[in-house]
Design an enzyme around this catalytic site. Structure first.
Site, PDB file in Angstrom:
ATOM      1  N   ASN A   1     -19.007   5.233  -3.196  1.00 60.91           N
ATOM      2  CA  ASN A   1     -18.948   4.360  -4.381  1.00 60.91           C
ATOM      3  C   ASN A   1     -19.420   2.945  -4.089  1.00 60.91           C
ATOM      4  O   ASN A   1     -20.230   2.384  -4.820  1.00 60.91           O
ATOM      5  CB  ASN A   1     -17.512   4.323  -4.916  1.00 60.91           C
ATOM      6  CG  ASN A   1     -17.099   5.684  -5.426  1.00 60.91           C
ATOM      7  OD1 ASN A   1     -17.902   6.415  -5.993  1.00 60.91           O
ATOM      8  ND2 ASN A   1     -15.842   6.047  -5.192  1.00 60.91           N
TER       9      ASN A   1
ATOM     10  N   TYR B   1     -23.227   2.845  -2.431  1.00 58.64           N
ATOM     11  CA  TYR B   1     -24.254   3.062  -3.453  1.00 58.64           C
ATOM     12  C   TYR B   1     -24.519   1.775  -4.252  1.00 58.64           C
ATOM     13  O   TYR B   1     -25.664   1.370  -4.452  1.00 58.64           O
ATOM     14  CB  TYR B   1     -23.825   4.201  -4.396  1.00 58.64           C
ATOM     15  CG  TYR B   1     -24.678   4.311  -5.617  1.00 58.64           C
ATOM     16  CD1 TYR B   1     -25.920   4.937  -5.554  1.00 58.64           C
ATOM     17  CD2 TYR B   1     -24.274   3.767  -6.837  1.00 58.64           C
ATOM     18  CE1 TYR B   1     -26.733   5.015  -6.672  1.00 58.64           C
ATOM     19  CE2 TYR B   1     -25.062   3.837  -7.962  1.00 58.64           C
ATOM     20  CZ  TYR B   1     -26.301   4.465  -7.881  1.00 58.64           C
ATOM     21  OH  TYR B   1     -27.106   4.529  -8.985  1.00 58.64           O
TER      22      TYR B   1
ATOM     23  N   GLY C   1     -22.515   5.009   5.085  1.00 56.13           N
ATOM     24  CA  GLY C   1     -21.600   5.454   4.033  1.00 56.13           C
ATOM     25  C   GLY C   1     -22.150   5.055   2.676  1.00 56.13           C
ATOM     26  O   GLY C   1     -22.183   3.875   2.337  1.00 56.13           O
ATOM     27  N   VAL C   2     -22.645   6.047   1.927  1.00 61.63           N
ATOM     28  CA  VAL C   2     -23.244   5.740   0.624  1.00 61.63           C
ATOM     29  C   VAL C   2     -22.377   6.324  -0.485  1.00 61.63           C
ATOM     30  O   VAL C   2     -22.848   7.018  -1.366  1.00 61.63           O
ATOM     31  CB  VAL C   2     -24.718   6.202   0.540  1.00 61.63           C
ATOM     32  CG1 VAL C   2     -25.573   5.369   1.454  1.00 61.63           C
ATOM     33  CG2 VAL C   2     -24.876   7.685   0.895  1.00 61.63           C
TER      34      VAL C   2
ATOM     35  N   LYS D   1       0.869  -1.178   0.000  1.00 62.37           N
ATOM     36  CA  LYS D   1       0.000   0.000   0.000  1.00 62.37           C
ATOM     37  C   LYS D   1       0.902   1.224   0.000  1.00 62.37           C
ATOM     38  O   LYS D   1       2.051   1.154   0.453  1.00 62.37           O
ATOM     39  CB  LYS D   1      -0.857  -0.009   1.274  1.00 62.37           C
ATOM     40  CG  LYS D   1      -2.098   0.815   1.194  1.00 62.37           C
ATOM     41  CD  LYS D   1      -3.301   0.030   0.689  1.00 62.37           C
ATOM     42  CE  LYS D   1      -4.521   0.913   0.590  1.00 62.37           C
ATOM     43  NZ  LYS D   1      -5.675   0.226   0.057  1.00 62.37           N
TER      44      LYS D   1
HETATM   45  P1  NAD Z   1     -16.135   6.684  -0.789  1.00 57.24           P
HETATM   46  O1  NAD Z   1     -15.202   7.747  -0.337  1.00 57.24           O
HETATM   47  O2  NAD Z   1     -16.693   6.730  -2.170  1.00 57.24           O
HETATM   48  O3  NAD Z   1     -17.394   6.596   0.207  1.00 57.24           O
HETATM   49  C1  NAD Z   1     -17.306   6.670   1.582  1.00 57.24           C
HETATM   50  C2  NAD Z   1     -18.556   7.423   2.059  1.00 57.24           C
HETATM   51  O4  NAD Z   1     -18.574   7.389   3.493  1.00 57.24           O
HETATM   52  C3  NAD Z   1     -18.563   8.903   1.660  1.00 57.24           C
HETATM   53  O5  NAD Z   1     -19.788   9.209   1.001  1.00 57.24           O
HETATM   54  C4  NAD Z   1     -18.413   9.633   2.994  1.00 57.24           C
HETATM   55  O6  NAD Z   1     -19.083  10.877   3.010  1.00 57.24           O
HETATM   56  C5  NAD Z   1     -19.037   8.644   3.949  1.00 57.24           C
HETATM   57  N1  NAD Z   1     -18.671   8.827   5.346  1.00 57.24           N
HETATM   58  C6  NAD Z   1     -17.484   9.219   5.889  1.00 57.24           C
HETATM   59  N2  NAD Z   1     -17.578   9.287   7.224  1.00 57.24           N
HETATM   60  C7  NAD Z   1     -18.839   8.897   7.561  1.00 57.24           C
HETATM   61  C8  NAD Z   1     -19.533   8.741   8.784  1.00 57.24           C
HETATM   62  N3  NAD Z   1     -18.958   8.994   9.948  1.00 57.24           N
HETATM   63  N4  NAD Z   1     -20.821   8.314   8.730  1.00 57.24           N
HETATM   64  C9  NAD Z   1     -21.427   8.056   7.567  1.00 57.24           C
HETATM   65  N5  NAD Z   1     -20.809   8.193   6.367  1.00 57.24           N
HETATM   66  C10 NAD Z   1     -19.543   8.610   6.369  1.00 57.24           C
HETATM   67  O7  NAD Z   1     -15.372   5.305  -0.525  1.00 57.24           O
HETATM   68  P2  NAD Z   1     -15.709   3.875  -1.141  1.00 57.24           P
HETATM   69  O8  NAD Z   1     -14.856   3.632  -2.306  1.00 57.24           O
HETATM   70  O9  NAD Z   1     -17.193   3.691  -1.261  1.00 57.24           O
HETATM   71  O10 NAD Z   1     -15.160   2.926   0.026  1.00 57.24           O
HETATM   72  C11 NAD Z   1     -15.899   2.741   1.223  1.00 57.24           C
HETATM   73  C12 NAD Z   1     -15.064   1.903   2.180  1.00 57.24           C
HETATM   74  O11 NAD Z   1     -14.781   0.625   1.590  1.00 57.24           O
HETATM   75  C13 NAD Z   1     -13.689   2.520   2.526  1.00 57.24           C
HETATM   76  O12 NAD Z   1     -13.380   2.201   3.859  1.00 57.24           O
HETATM   77  C14 NAD Z   1     -12.737   1.790   1.586  1.00 57.24           C
HETATM   78  O13 NAD Z   1     -11.423   1.743   2.114  1.00 57.24           O
HETATM   79  C15 NAD Z   1     -13.376   0.415   1.533  1.00 57.24           C
HETATM   80  N6  NAD Z   1     -13.074  -0.324   0.305  1.00 57.24           N
HETATM   81  C16 NAD Z   1     -13.374   0.195  -0.910  1.00 57.24           C
HETATM   82  C17 NAD Z   1     -13.099  -0.534  -2.080  1.00 57.24           C
HETATM   83  C18 NAD Z   1     -13.459  -0.006  -3.442  1.00 57.24           C
HETATM   84  O14 NAD Z   1     -13.446  -0.788  -4.414  1.00 57.24           O
HETATM   85  N7  NAD Z   1     -13.824   1.253  -3.579  1.00 57.24           N
HETATM   86  C19 NAD Z   1     -12.479  -1.792  -1.979  1.00 57.24           C
HETATM   87  C20 NAD Z   1     -12.191  -2.313  -0.711  1.00 57.24           C
HETATM   88  C21 NAD Z   1     -12.485  -1.563   0.423  1.00 57.24           C
END
Ligand code: NAD
Length: 367
Positions: free
Chosen positions: A196, A199, A193-194, A93
């Site tokens: 990517n 959603y 958390g909605v 990472k």
């Molecule tokens: P993202 O940034 O698109 O979405 C995260 C959402 O969480 C945002 O809309 C943000 O406003 C919201 N948020 C932050 N603090 C909050 C709180 N206290 N209460 C409610 N909502 C809150 O990120 P993502 O890509 O959707 O990833 C979400 C999680 O999944 C992260 O922890 C990421 O590390 C993990 N993840 C993502 C992927 C991927 O493919 N994108 C893969 C593995 C793990």
């Protein structure tokens, strides 16, 4: 941010090399370039199974110590994620210290790409929090050790839908374990958390007629989701006090802690966020004591890395989804072993991942 207590304790007393030793890291590269303002750390945790792959996170860390903690913890998680998913990848990472909205530039990203290149393929990067596909295209100008490129450039595009699909599979396996059926119809599910992944998860849950509640701190996302789907919007501070069957943490890490676990009333926890357990041992044990079925985060959110791996070996979306679907079976196996050994599911999943690494190390030694 997001660090476990275990890591916090280690870092309060230890220097970088000692921290690496505590967490079993192979190599850490500190990158500094005054011309572009780049300050980054690349952590290679383990390369027994293959090159280390993991995204680059850009974040306004309070200080270097915080950035180091984060990158060490995240890269270790990547090792287990790839190992348990059957991928020929190690864990790595990177973090860039800075505000992604203010401090990013083409030059900074390309300079970062040169540092990635200097590791000669031991580390392959991709997107993470604060890094977009466009940024990754800049990195790709300087190094071939990149995944997460757009489909127009032969990549796999946004991994979030695949990640969400894996979370959905893991959630169904956990539901089967907790309720006797993997149908999510009529189940009350709280998606925190909605963004990517959240959603895309809601889309799948909605199709299955789950009763969905959502929470986010970003009003625009909440508005978009509640206009598209029939969901209840919950204030971020009351998430843990809601009645729910399933809690799906899809925002930040460390939401499974003393406070939330004393309030949560659910049967299943299954979500996308990385490093959900504030303390890997203590909070996993608390979850088990409370009779909650926990689908380990690094196991069920592996869809994204599976998609990236597919890109490394020659992108095939169908194959990425097929491998991601397998998360259902692995989650089932982890939960069964957890129950028969009376051991937290997270610990069981780490053991399974470590067993594969150990076995492959033996095979490698015979080459
Ligand atoms: P993202 O940034 O698109 O979405 C995260 C959402 O969480 C945002 O809309 C943000 O406003 C919201 N948020 C932050 N603090 C909050 C709180 N206290 N209460 C409610 N909502 C809150 O990120 P993502 O890509 O959707 O990833 C979400 C999680 O999944 C992260 O922890 C990421 O590390 C993990 N993840 C993502 C992927 C991927 O493919 N994108 C893969 C593995 C793990």
């Amino acid at each position: 941010m997001f660090e476990t207590n275990e890591v916090k304790n280690a870092t309060q007393v230890a220097g970088p090399l000692e921290q690496m030793a505590t967490m079993d890291h192979e190599q850490v590269l500190f990158c500094n370039d005054p011309d572009t303002g780049l300050k980054a750390i690349i952590a290679v945790h383990n390369t027994v199974l293959g090159p280390s792959l993991g995204g680059t996170r850009m974040w306004a860390y309070k200080n270097e110590a915080e950035a180091l903690k984060d990158v060490l913890r995240l890269s270790r998680g990547m090792t287990f994620k790839s190992a348990i998913s059957g991928l020929n990848l190690g864990g790595g990472k990177a973090v860039i210290i800075g505000d992604p909205h203010k401090d990013k530039s083409e030059a900074l990203m390309r300079r970062f790409g040169q540092f990635v290149e200097s590791l000669n393929g031991k580390y392959i990067t991709a997107e993470d929090v604060g890094i977009t596909t466009r940024d990754i295209e800049y990195v790709a100008e300087e190094t071939e050790y990149v995944s997460g490129l757009p489909e127009s450039r032969g990549g796999g595009g946004d991994p979030s839908p695949v990640t969400a699909y894996g979370v959905y599979m893991g959630m169904k396996a956990a539901a089967k374990f907790a309720f006797g059926s993997d149908s999510l119809e009529g189940k009350q599910i709280m998606v925190q958390g909605v963004g990517n992944v959240g959603y895309n998860l809601i889309k799948l849950l909605y199709e299955e007629r789950a009763i969905i509640a959502v929470s986010d701190i970003y009003e625009a996302r909440l508005k978009a989701v509640s206009e598209e789907f029939n969901v209840e919007v919950v204030n971020p501070d009351s998430v843990y006090d809601q009645n729910m069957d399933i809690y799906a943490p899809c925002a930040l890490g460390a939401t499974l802690n003393d406070d939330s676990l004393s309030r949560l009333k659910c049967n299943v926890i299954a979500g996308a966020a990385n490093n959900q357990l504030e303390d890997e041992n203590r909070h996993a044990a608390m979850i088990m004591d409370r009779g909650i079925v926990y689908a380990p985060d690094f196991l069920i959110n592996a869809g994204g890395i599976i998609n990236c791996y597919s890109e490394v070996i020659g992108y095939n979306r169908e194959d990425a989804y097929r491998k991601t679907e397998h998360i259902y079976e692995v989650t089932r196996a982890v939960l069964e072993e957890s129950r028969s050994n009376n051991e937290p599911a997270n610990a069981v999943a780490i053991k399974m991942a470590q067993a594969r690494i150990n076995a492959m190390q033996t095979v490698r030694a015979k080459r």
